[in-house]
Design a protein around this motif. Sequence first.
Motif, PDB file in Angstrom:
ATOM      1  N   TYR A  40       0.840  -1.210   0.000  1.00  0.00           N
ATOM      2  CA  TYR A  40       0.000   0.000   0.000  1.00  0.00           C
ATOM      3  C   TYR A  40       0.870   1.252   0.000  1.00  0.00           C
ATOM      4  O   TYR A  40       0.531   2.257  -0.603  1.00  0.00           O
ATOM      5  N   HIS A  41       2.004   1.200   0.672  1.00  0.00           N
ATOM      6  CA  HIS A  41       2.869   2.367   0.791  1.00  0.00           C
ATOM      7  C   HIS A  41       3.905   2.460  -0.332  1.00  0.00           C
ATOM      8  O   HIS A  41       4.678   3.418  -0.379  1.00  0.00           O
ATOM      9  N   PHE A  42       3.922   1.491  -1.257  1.00  0.00           N
ATOM     10  CA  PHE A  42       4.929   1.486  -2.320  1.00  0.00           C
ATOM     11  C   PHE A  42       4.628   2.536  -3.390  1.00  0.00           C
ATOM     12  O   PHE A  42       5.526   3.221  -3.863  1.00  0.00           O
ATOM     13  N   SER A  43       3.380   2.630  -3.793  1.00  0.00           N
ATOM     14  CA  SER A  43       3.000   3.593  -4.828  1.00  0.00           C
ATOM     15  C   SER A  43       1.555   4.014  -4.588  1.00  0.00           C
ATOM     16  O   SER A  43       0.902   3.524  -3.688  1.00  0.00           O
ATOM     17  N   SER A  44       1.079   4.901  -5.425  1.00  0.00           N
ATOM     18  CA  SER A  44      -0.306   5.358  -5.267  1.00  0.00           C
ATOM     19  C   SER A  44      -1.293   4.415  -5.967  1.00  0.00           C
ATOM     20  O   SER A  44      -2.479   4.677  -5.986  1.00  0.00           O
ATOM     21  N   SER A  45      -0.798   3.314  -6.506  1.00  0.00           N
ATOM     22  CA  SER A  45      -1.665   2.316  -7.142  1.00  0.00           C
ATOM     23  C   SER A  45      -2.263   1.392  -6.081  1.00  0.00           C
ATOM     24  O   SER A  45      -1.798   1.352  -4.945  1.00  0.00           O
ATOM     25  N   ALA A  46      -3.249   0.635  -6.499  1.00  0.00           N
ATOM     26  CA  ALA A  46      -3.818  -0.383  -5.613  1.00  0.00           C
ATOM     27  C   ALA A  46      -2.719  -1.371  -5.243  1.00  0.00           C
ATOM     28  O   ALA A  46      -1.789  -1.596  -6.027  1.00  0.00           O
ATOM     29  N   PRO A  47      -2.782  -1.982  -4.053  1.00  0.00           N
ATOM     30  CA  PRO A  47      -1.716  -2.884  -3.609  1.00  0.00           C
ATOM     31  C   PRO A  47      -1.391  -4.014  -4.590  1.00  0.00           C
ATOM     32  O   PRO A  47      -0.213  -4.336  -4.776  1.00  0.00           O
ATOM     33  N   ALA A  48      -2.386  -4.617  -5.226  1.00  0.00           N
ATOM     34  CA  ALA A  48      -2.108  -5.699  -6.184  1.00  0.00           C
ATOM     35  C   ALA A  48      -1.350  -5.171  -7.402  1.00  0.00           C
ATOM     36  O   ALA A  48      -0.465  -5.847  -7.936  1.00  0.00           O
ATOM     37  N   ILE A  49      -1.654  -3.950  -7.823  1.00  0.00           N
ATOM     38  CA  ILE A  49      -0.932  -3.327  -8.936  1.00  0.00           C
ATOM     39  C   ILE A  49       0.488  -2.987  -8.487  1.00  0.00           C
ATOM     40  O   ILE A  49       1.456  -3.190  -9.227  1.00  0.00           O
ATOM     41  N   SER A  50       0.619  -2.468  -7.263  1.00  0.00           N
ATOM     42  CA  SER A  50       1.956  -2.186  -6.720  1.00  0.00           C
ATOM     43  C   SER A  50       2.797  -3.457  -6.687  1.00  0.00           C
ATOM     44  O   SER A  50       3.999  -3.422  -6.984  1.00  0.00           O
ATOM     45  N   ALA A  51       2.183  -4.586  -6.335  1.00  0.00           N
ATOM     46  CA  ALA A  51       2.897  -5.864  -6.309  1.00  0.00           C
ATOM     47  C   ALA A  51       3.416  -6.218  -7.700  1.00  0.00           C
ATOM     48  O   ALA A  51       4.546  -6.713  -7.848  1.00  0.00           O
ATOM     49  N   GLN A  52       2.633  -5.948  -8.733  1.00  0.00           N
ATOM     50  CA  GLN A  52       3.073  -6.201 -10.101  1.00  0.00           C
ATOM     51  C   GLN A  52       4.232  -5.274 -10.486  1.00  0.00           C
ATOM     52  O   GLN A  52       5.198  -5.700 -11.137  1.00  0.00           O
ATOM     53  N   ILE A  53       4.143  -4.026 -10.066  1.00  0.00           N
ATOM     54  CA  ILE A  53       5.216  -3.065 -10.342  1.00  0.00           C
ATOM     55  C   ILE A  53       6.500  -3.515  -9.646  1.00  0.00           C
ATOM     56  O   ILE A  53       7.590  -3.466 -10.230  1.00  0.00           O
ATOM     57  N   ILE A  54       6.371  -3.976  -8.410  1.00  0.00           N
ATOM     58  CA  ILE A  54       7.531  -4.461  -7.650  1.00  0.00           C
ATOM     59  C   ILE A  54       8.182  -5.631  -8.383  1.00  0.00           C
ATOM     60  O   ILE A  54       9.406  -5.666  -8.553  1.00  0.00           O
ATOM     61  N   ALA A  55       7.375  -6.589  -8.826  1.00  0.00           N
ATOM     62  CA  ALA A  55       7.911  -7.749  -9.553  1.00  0.00           C
ATOM     63  C   ALA A  55       8.600  -7.315 -10.847  1.00  0.00           C
ATOM     64  O   ALA A  55       9.670  -7.823 -11.184  1.00  0.00           O
TER      65      ALA A  55
END
Length: 181
Positions: free
Chosen positions: A110-125
Amino acid sequence: MEKTVKVLEDHKNLIQSAAGSIASMGLDHVGKKVGGVLVTPAVWALNHSTTGAEPDKTDVGIYATGFLSAGASVAVGLLKAHVDDDMNKKLTEIQKKENAKWSPYIKNCYHFSSSAPAISAQIIASNGGTAWKHPNGLWVYITDARGRMVKDFKPNVYVVIYQPKEPLVRKNGKFVWGITK
């Protein structure tokens, strides 16, 4: 005493938000409008100096909204504080299930980006990191001690993991990633 400390830890954000709102309204009521406006930034500064915590973009937005509609800002702020407390409780649960040497580096998506957490998880990957959804519903990711993404972490408890595929391949500047269930 131990139970009281646990309650305070579990509801820290809600307590701070409610107390800050009451203090702000009280200062405003006695004619100290500037003091009331400075309560929230003072709490943020105190949190930063004691725990290193910083307000997220939503907190700042809620604070700014307070200049337009104090009542709506207080209501939304209290709700967000409750949600933050719930996420922190879930994050602590996740950290306890992992190896103690890694648990401090597990963070909330949730704190990684302003995207939804599942989208942030994809960005992280796609940036070379490992993110996963825990059975408690929280999406998290892991870094090393320097804050760099960890590409090959295997959590002990998960629903789904997003991480770069091996061998590492970049496409359009991002890593090709996959899903592990």
